[in-house]
Each structure stands twice: as C-alpha cells, then as structure tokens.
Design a protein around this motif. Structure first.
Motif, PDB file in Angstrom:
ATOM      1  N   GLU A  62      -3.137  58.658  71.494  1.00 25.45           N
ATOM      2  CA  GLU A  62      -2.198  59.446  70.248  1.00 25.45           C
ATOM      3  C   GLU A  62      -2.323  58.200  68.682  1.00 25.45           C
ATOM      4  O   GLU A  62      -2.804  57.343  69.114  1.00 25.45           O
ATOM      5  CB  GLU A  62      -0.739  59.448  70.088  1.00 25.45           C
ATOM      6  CG  GLU A  62      -0.280  58.429  71.172  1.00 25.45           C
ATOM      7  CD  GLU A  62       1.359  58.754  71.391  1.00 25.45           C
ATOM      8  OE1 GLU A  62       1.013  60.072  71.534  1.00 25.45           O
ATOM      9  OE2 GLU A  62       2.070  57.877  71.556  1.00 25.45           O
ATOM     10  N   VAL A  64      -0.432  57.471  64.921  1.00 27.56           N
ATOM     11  CA  VAL A  64       0.684  56.874  65.018  1.00 27.56           C
ATOM     12  C   VAL A  64       0.739  56.879  63.545  1.00 27.56           C
ATOM     13  O   VAL A  64       0.480  55.663  63.078  1.00 27.56           O
ATOM     14  CB  VAL A  64       2.454  56.658  65.478  1.00 27.56           C
ATOM     15  CG1 VAL A  64       1.916  57.484  66.819  1.00 27.56           C
ATOM     16  CG2 VAL A  64       1.953  55.307  66.061  1.00 27.56           C
ATOM     17  N   ARG A  65       2.015  57.064  62.626  1.00 24.64           N
ATOM     18  CA  ARG A  65       1.910  56.228  61.390  1.00 24.64           C
ATOM     19  C   ARG A  65       3.345  55.442  61.853  1.00 24.64           C
ATOM     20  O   ARG A  65       4.405  55.862  61.503  1.00 24.64           O
ATOM     21  CB  ARG A  65       1.994  56.701  60.204  1.00 24.64           C
ATOM     22  CG  ARG A  65       2.993  56.300  58.752  1.00 24.64           C
ATOM     23  CD  ARG A  65       2.804  56.770  57.757  1.00 24.64           C
ATOM     24  NE  ARG A  65       3.194  56.697  56.720  1.00 24.64           N
ATOM     25  CZ  ARG A  65       3.816  56.920  55.879  1.00 24.64           C
ATOM     26  NH1 ARG A  65       4.365  58.450  55.626  1.00 24.64           N
ATOM     27  NH2 ARG A  65       3.833  56.431  54.320  1.00 24.64           N
ATOM     28  N   LEU A  67       6.817  53.152  61.031  1.00 25.89           N
ATOM     29  CA  LEU A  67       7.735  53.290  59.899  1.00 25.89           C
ATOM     30  C   LEU A  67       8.450  52.034  60.295  1.00 25.89           C
ATOM     31  O   LEU A  67       9.762  52.794  61.168  1.00 25.89           O
ATOM     32  CB  LEU A  67       8.375  54.592  59.487  1.00 25.89           C
ATOM     33  CG  LEU A  67       7.356  55.696  59.047  1.00 25.89           C
ATOM     34  CD1 LEU A  67       8.017  56.646  58.562  1.00 25.89           C
ATOM     35  CD2 LEU A  67       6.919  54.913  57.159  1.00 25.89           C
ATOM     36  N   THR A  70      10.293  52.585  63.795  1.00 27.60           N
ATOM     37  CA  THR A  70      10.083  54.135  64.435  1.00 27.60           C
ATOM     38  C   THR A  70       8.585  54.446  64.433  1.00 27.60           C
ATOM     39  O   THR A  70       7.783  53.574  63.450  1.00 27.60           O
ATOM     40  CB  THR A  70      11.157  55.254  63.984  1.00 27.60           C
ATOM     41  OG1 THR A  70      10.528  54.723  62.535  1.00 27.60           O
ATOM     42  CG2 THR A  70      11.986  54.869  64.159  1.00 27.60           C
ATOM     43  N   ALA A  71       7.982  55.191  64.850  1.00 29.34           N
ATOM     44  CA  ALA A  71       6.700  55.577  64.344  1.00 29.34           C
ATOM     45  C   ALA A  71       6.256  57.262  64.544  1.00 29.34           C
ATOM     46  O   ALA A  71       6.769  57.912  65.449  1.00 29.34           O
ATOM     47  CB  ALA A  71       5.630  55.190  65.471  1.00 29.34           C
ATOM     48  N   THR A  72       5.860  57.723  63.227  1.00 28.05           N
ATOM     49  CA  THR A  72       5.610  59.180  63.312  1.00 28.05           C
ATOM     50  C   THR A  72       4.372  59.798  63.680  1.00 28.05           C
ATOM     51  O   THR A  72       3.073  59.025  63.860  1.00 28.05           O
ATOM     52  CB  THR A  72       5.883  59.419  61.902  1.00 28.05           C
ATOM     53  OG1 THR A  72       6.837  59.447  61.301  1.00 28.05           O
ATOM     54  CG2 THR A  72       5.549  60.826  61.428  1.00 28.05           C
ATOM     55  N   LEU A  73       3.909  60.380  64.867  1.00 22.28           N
ATOM     56  CA  LEU A  73       3.025  60.445  65.860  1.00 22.28           C
ATOM     57  C   LEU A  73       2.756  61.507  64.628  1.00 22.28           C
ATOM     58  O   LEU A  73       2.750  62.683  63.462  1.00 22.28           O
ATOM     59  CB  LEU A  73       3.232  62.090  66.792  1.00 22.28           C
ATOM     60  CG  LEU A  73       2.245  62.021  67.618  1.00 22.28           C
ATOM     61  CD1 LEU A  73       1.015  61.192  68.100  1.00 22.28           C
ATOM     62  CD2 LEU A  73       2.790  63.384  68.290  1.00 22.28           C
ATOM     63  N   ILE A  74       0.981  60.957  64.190  1.00 19.66           N
ATOM     64  CA  ILE A  74       0.199  62.369  63.398  1.00 19.66           C
ATOM     65  C   ILE A  74      -0.772  63.004  64.016  1.00 19.66           C
ATOM     66  O   ILE A  74      -0.514  63.953  63.678  1.00 19.66           O
ATOM     67  CB  ILE A  74      -0.545  61.513  62.259  1.00 19.66           C
ATOM     68  CG1 ILE A  74      -0.047  60.095  61.358  1.00 19.66           C
ATOM     69  CG2 ILE A  74      -2.180  62.172  61.857  1.00 19.66           C
ATOM     70  CD1 ILE A  74      -1.024  59.263  60.997  1.00 19.66           C
ATOM     71  N   ARG A 142      -1.079  64.089  53.140  1.00 21.21           N
ATOM     72  CA  ARG A 142       0.270  64.215  54.006  1.00 21.21           C
ATOM     73  C   ARG A 142       0.819  63.113  53.636  1.00 21.21           C
ATOM     74  O   ARG A 142       1.741  62.638  54.145  1.00 21.21           O
ATOM     75  CB  ARG A 142      -0.296  64.687  55.747  1.00 21.21           C
ATOM     76  CG  ARG A 142      -0.584  65.556  55.897  1.00 21.21           C
ATOM     77  CD  ARG A 142      -1.198  65.778  56.723  1.00 21.21           C
ATOM     78  NE  ARG A 142       0.293  66.019  58.256  1.00 21.21           N
ATOM     79  CZ  ARG A 142       0.194  65.556  59.769  1.00 21.21           C
ATOM     80  NH1 ARG A 142      -1.177  65.937  59.977  1.00 21.21           N
ATOM     81  NH2 ARG A 142       1.288  65.668  60.291  1.00 21.21           N
ATOM     82  N   PHE A 144      -0.142  60.520  54.369  1.00 22.57           N
ATOM     83  CA  PHE A 144       0.221  59.297  55.650  1.00 22.57           C
ATOM     84  C   PHE A 144      -1.230  57.803  55.652  1.00 22.57           C
ATOM     85  O   PHE A 144      -1.849  58.259  56.129  1.00 22.57           O
ATOM     86  CB  PHE A 144      -0.321  59.976  56.544  1.00 22.57           C
ATOM     87  CG  PHE A 144       0.462  61.117  57.087  1.00 22.57           C
ATOM     88  CD1 PHE A 144       1.803  60.922  56.860  1.00 22.57           C
ATOM     89  CD2 PHE A 144      -0.035  61.480  58.878  1.00 22.57           C
ATOM     90  CE1 PHE A 144       3.191  61.686  57.483  1.00 22.57           C
ATOM     91  CE2 PHE A 144       1.636  62.553  58.917  1.00 22.57           C
ATOM     92  CZ  PHE A 144       2.669  61.657  58.532  1.00 22.57           C
ATOM     93  N   SER A 173       2.032  57.010  49.702  1.00 23.94           N
ATOM     94  CA  SER A 173       3.753  58.059  49.530  1.00 23.94           C
ATOM     95  C   SER A 173       4.686  57.130  48.538  1.00 23.94           C
ATOM     96  O   SER A 173       4.186  56.518  48.282  1.00 23.94           O
ATOM     97  CB  SER A 173       4.489  57.523  50.994  1.00 23.94           C
ATOM     98  OG  SER A 173       4.013  57.797  51.970  1.00 23.94           O
TER      99      SER A 173
END
Length: 556
Positions: A62, A64-65, A67, A70-74, A142, A144, A173
């Motif tokens: 996976e 992920v980004r 943060l 936490t981490a956001t799944l791309i 996006r 990212f 961002s």
C-alpha cells in the motif's frame, strides 16, 4: 443493476496501474532479485533518497501519505502490479511511504537497473514511463506530495514558490493564510509567525521561512551533490526546449550529460499557456507539459539535471572548460552547449520592481489566471508570447487590454494568433500605446498608458499587468569568453567573420561548426544565439543538431 465504470475510466485505470503478464514479469525479474516481505514492513519511507522499484508477485503493498502520526491511503498494489513514479527516473526523494499490507513477495530493482530496463525493453519501457508520468499527474491533481505551502494571494513570494513547484512538476498542498480557518493551529505547531509567510514545510519536518528556490530544491532533494573532479562529456546550460533537446539527443547517443537550470525546465516556452503550431500536436500543448515530457525523457536516457543552479562564469582559459555555478562549485566539461535563452525587457519605470509578482507578471499560467479572477488585465507586447497570454486570459474570463508599441501585430505575431485575437471580443488591442506609470501600495492598483501618436493619457484601475516586451539575451555571465553581436547574442558558425576569429584567437585549421561559438567545443542554441528563429520547433531542432557537432568535436 450495479453501475459499471465508463470505458474511458477503465482505460485510465489500466494505464495508471497496469498488470504485467507472466512473460513481462519474467523479463523484469532478470534485472532484479526476488525477496519476501512481511505485513507492516516499510519498503520505502517518504523522503528516502534511494529510489527503489518493486513488482508484486504475491501479497499486497500500500502507498500512503504520512501526516504526523497518521497516514492517508493513496492506493494499493497487488500481484502483477508495480510501484514507482517519476522520481524513479529522476532519482529524487520518495514523495510517499510504501509498506506491505499483507505478507508476500516482490521483485526489487534499483534505479540504475530500472533505467537500463526502460532503455533496452521497448514494451516495458512504454508501460513504465506512461504509468510513472500519469501517477505524477495524479499526485499533483490530488495534492499528495511531501510539501505544504502556507501563503497568501497577496504575497509575491507565495506566487514565486507556487510557480517553482508547479513548473518542476512537484505535488504540494496549499494553505491560504486568509481563507483557511485552521491555519493558525498549523502555524502554532511549527512555531511560525504570520510575518514569516510564505512558509514551506518539507516532509512534515523541516520548516523554511520565505525560502529561496535553491533552498526548496535542496530540501526536496532535486539535486545530488556535483562531483567537481568528474569531467563530463557535455554540460548543457539551460533547460528550455533547445537545452532539453540537446540533453535528450546527447544522452541517448551515450554522452555523459549534465544540465544546469537556473529555475525550472521549459524556459520561456514553459510559461506558454498553449503552443498550437508545434509539429505533432494539432490541438496544442502547454509549454509546461511539453517541458515536463522532455525533462523526463532526458532523465530516462541518463542525463543528470540540476535545478536552481545558475551558471555564473564560463572558465574558458583552460582545457577542459569549467562552468562555475552560484554555489561556487565548478563543473568541468569537454564540450558545452549554451541554451540560456533570453529575458523579457523591463519597462523603464522607477517603481516597477515594487510590483513584481504583486501585480506585474512575466508569464500567464493558470496560477496567474486564478489571481486575476475575471478582473481587467493588461498584456504588454506584440509577439507570440503576448498573443498566447492575451487569448488564455480572455478565455479565463478576464477583459484584456493589449498594448502594442508599434502600429500592429502583423510583423511580430503568427497569423493564427492574430485571427484568434480578432475573434475574441474580450481583447482590446491598442496600438502605438505604452505604459507610462504604475501606482499602488503593497499591490498594483492603477495603470496609466499613453498613445504615442495622439499624446492622450488614460488611467485605469487595473491590478494585473503581464509584460512580454522583447528579449535580452542571458549572456552577461560569459565575461568575454565568446564573441557576441551588438545586441549581446552569441555569434556562431558562418556569422563569425575572419576578423572575429582573429580577435578570438581561434586555434583550429577548420572554421567553427554551424552552431559553434568562437571557442572550440562551445555551442550556442535557441534564443541566446544570434540569428535564431524564435519558435519552439527551431529551438528543439538546434539543440538536436548541436549534438552531431559536439560528437565531431569530441572525436577530433
């Protein structure tokens, strides 16, 4: 009945995340090595310098980004799919984290082996390059990336950094100081005051307050350290269309090529909203997109590109030559291609610098169009760049006042652009007209222009002026090494007279090659060369042609 994705979306997904066949995986495996992975194992960390590429044969990875905690799944990468985007080609820092979500097995390749595979296997090369480019586009769309920019639409520094990141194709961002209600919490977290704006936060760790482009490039890992003891076959100075063409053709022919670029790939052409007369693109292509493709292509063949590295001096009294860049580093080279282009002339107004990037701009991209937001704008100039800007801004909803010093556009602009302007009601062309003053406090507020035939002066409350007024060659750094024409452009080939060569102490029995300057092995291409044709296609042609002469010189 469940809805099915449209065929176009399926095609896009297939290009973005293609599944390799067993035969294709076998060809990849011949260049790498298989290894097991465990659930939760991090294969690549965000910011990691070493570029690694993986094909999944079992299990799942996976992307992920990160943060903070936490981490956001791309996206997820399953069997038969592969990882990576443009930084695999460039060798840049990883923008995201790659980890195993299930136990399994992968085939791992380092950057050098990926480049070798792309260059030797046409089928896999096309699949990988297309996916890498599309993935970078998706990351940009996006937001990212590994960069957060905190700024203000009223800040010249914010616009500069946005343009630098955008033209280098780096996702980021953006947080607007005036519009985002949560910005104070972010500023407090990193101990940043509003006076420090614009602020760049790299990888959630390093905080840069109003940084230079060089500082941003260093933070994001755009550039590797330059080995000053390594003599390159060719150093190309400038990454506009001509410089990138020289890099592509030189590297593809096996030359050891280094490209030095002051700001961002593309040169002046890179700021064009749309180029419609470039061969092979009947619907047009933006200058930025064309530059990005050429930049990736040069790196695909192994050219080393250094960003935000301005050439300060050509050291020409020795062999090999050397180029000194603004950091004090000296880069030795057997041959040199100068593609430093030109700069737009400045208007003779005392307070012009006060409004640079605060109402006065030298390029018209979607960033500037957003700032204008339908307001009246002024475009100064009568060439193709000015015409493209006027049409683009008018299409974006801004009434355009086009000021031309001469009596018309026919002598300086392509006919297709003239017709486009004539057919656009939002563009008002004013001939024999020049700006005589600008006024405002922190931002441009008013403009006065004068008709040189009638003497009439008109004042308008206009806050956006685009200056595209002629060109001055970027040759001041050459310090007498090369023969220039009266306007400062580099003389090459047949334009060098016998007297020029005597004064320059030309040392060879043969005359200079077609694009060769008054110093053997130093070539000039594109807009910086005297007698150039100011078209993108011509610049690309000169860059490619120069390589044949570079090779002849190196074999002498």
């Amino acid at each position: 009945m469940s809805s099915q994705p449209a065929p176009s979306s399926l095609d896009a997904a297939a290009r973005l995340s293609p599944i390799l066949t067993a035969a294709q995986i076998a060809r990849v495996a011949a260049h790498g090595h298989a290894r097991p992975v465990q659930r939760g194992e991090v294969l690549v960390e965000q910011g990691e310098r070493t570029a690694r590429f993986f094909v999944v044969t079992a299990g799942e990875l996976e992307i992920v980004r990160p943060l903070g905690a936490t981490a956001t799944l791309i996206t997820a990468v399953g069997p038969g799919q592969f990882t990576g985007e443009v930084n695999i080609i460039s060798g840049g820092r990883a923008l995201v984290r790659l980890r195993a979500s299930q136990p399994g097995e992968v085939i791992e390749l380092d950057r050098e082996r990926v480049l070798a595979l792309i260059q030797t296997d046409a089928e896999l090369g096309e699949i990988f390059m297309r996916a890498f480019i599309l993935r970078r586009v998706e990351l940009i769309a996006r937001g990212f990336g590994d960069v957060v920019l905190v700024g203000s639409r009223h800040s010249a520094g914010t616009l500069r950094i946005k343009e630098f990141l955008m033209r280098n194709g780096h996702p980021y961002s953006y947080i607007d100081l005036e519009r985002d209600v949560d910005v104070e919490e972010l500023l407090d977290r990193f101990h940043v005051a509003a006076a420090d704006i614009p602020v760049v936060i790299c990888r959630g760790e390093l905080v840069l307050r109003n940084p230079t482009n060089q500082q941003i490039a260093d933070c994001l890992g755009f550039n590797e350290a330059i080995d000053q003891t390594h003599v390159r076959d060719l150093v190309v100075i400038g990454a506009g269309p001509s410089g990138l063409a020289a890099a592509v053709y030189g590297a593809s022919e096996g030359l050891d090529v280094l490209v030095l670029e002051t700001d961002s790939p593309g040169g002046q052409a890179g700021s064009s909203s749309k180029i419609e007369n470039y061969l092979g693109f009947p619907t047009g292509i933006s200058g930025q997109e064309l530059a990005a493709r050429a930049y990736t292509q040069a790196q695909k063949f192994g050219a080393h590109v250094v960003i935000a590295a301005a050439a300060k001096r050509l050291i020409c009294g020795r062999s090999p030559y050397a180029i000194e860049i603004d950091s004090g580093v000296r880069v030795p080279a057997r041959a040199v291609v100068i593609a430093t282009g030109v700069e737009y002339r400045k208007l003779p107004l005392e307070n012009l610098s006060q409004f640079e990037s605060a109402g006065v701009y030298h390029e018209a991209t979607f960033l500037e169009a957003q700032l204008c937001a339908g307001d009246d704008v002024v475009v100064v100039g009568g060439g193709n760049s000015a015409g493209q800007a006027a049409v683009f801004l008018a299409q974006a909803g801004s009434p355009v006042h086009m000021l031309v010093r001469s009596g018309g556009l026919a002598q300086t602009m392509s006919r297709y652009l003239i017709r486009r302007i004539e057919e656009t009601p939002a563009i008002d062309v004013r001939t024999h007209t020049e700006i005589v003053s600008m006024e405002g406090r922190d931002q441009l507020e008013r403009v006065r222009w004068r008709n040189s035939q009638t003497g009439e002066i008109e004042e308008r409350h206009i806050s956006h002026v685009f200056l595209m007024t002629g060109a001055v060659p970027n040759t001041g750094w050459l310090a007498g090494c090369l023969t220039l024409d009266p306007k400062g452009f580099i003389k090459t080939g047949p334009s060098l007279s016998p007297d020029d060569l005597i004064v320059a102490r030309w040392p060879l029995a043969r005359p200079p090659y077609l694009l060769e300057a008054s110093l053997p092995g130093v070539f000039a291409v594109g807009d910086v060369r005297g007698g150039n044709v100011k078209r993108v296609a011509s610049a690309v042609g000169e860059g490619s042609i120069a390589i044949s002469f570079v090779q002849q010189f190196l074999h002498e």
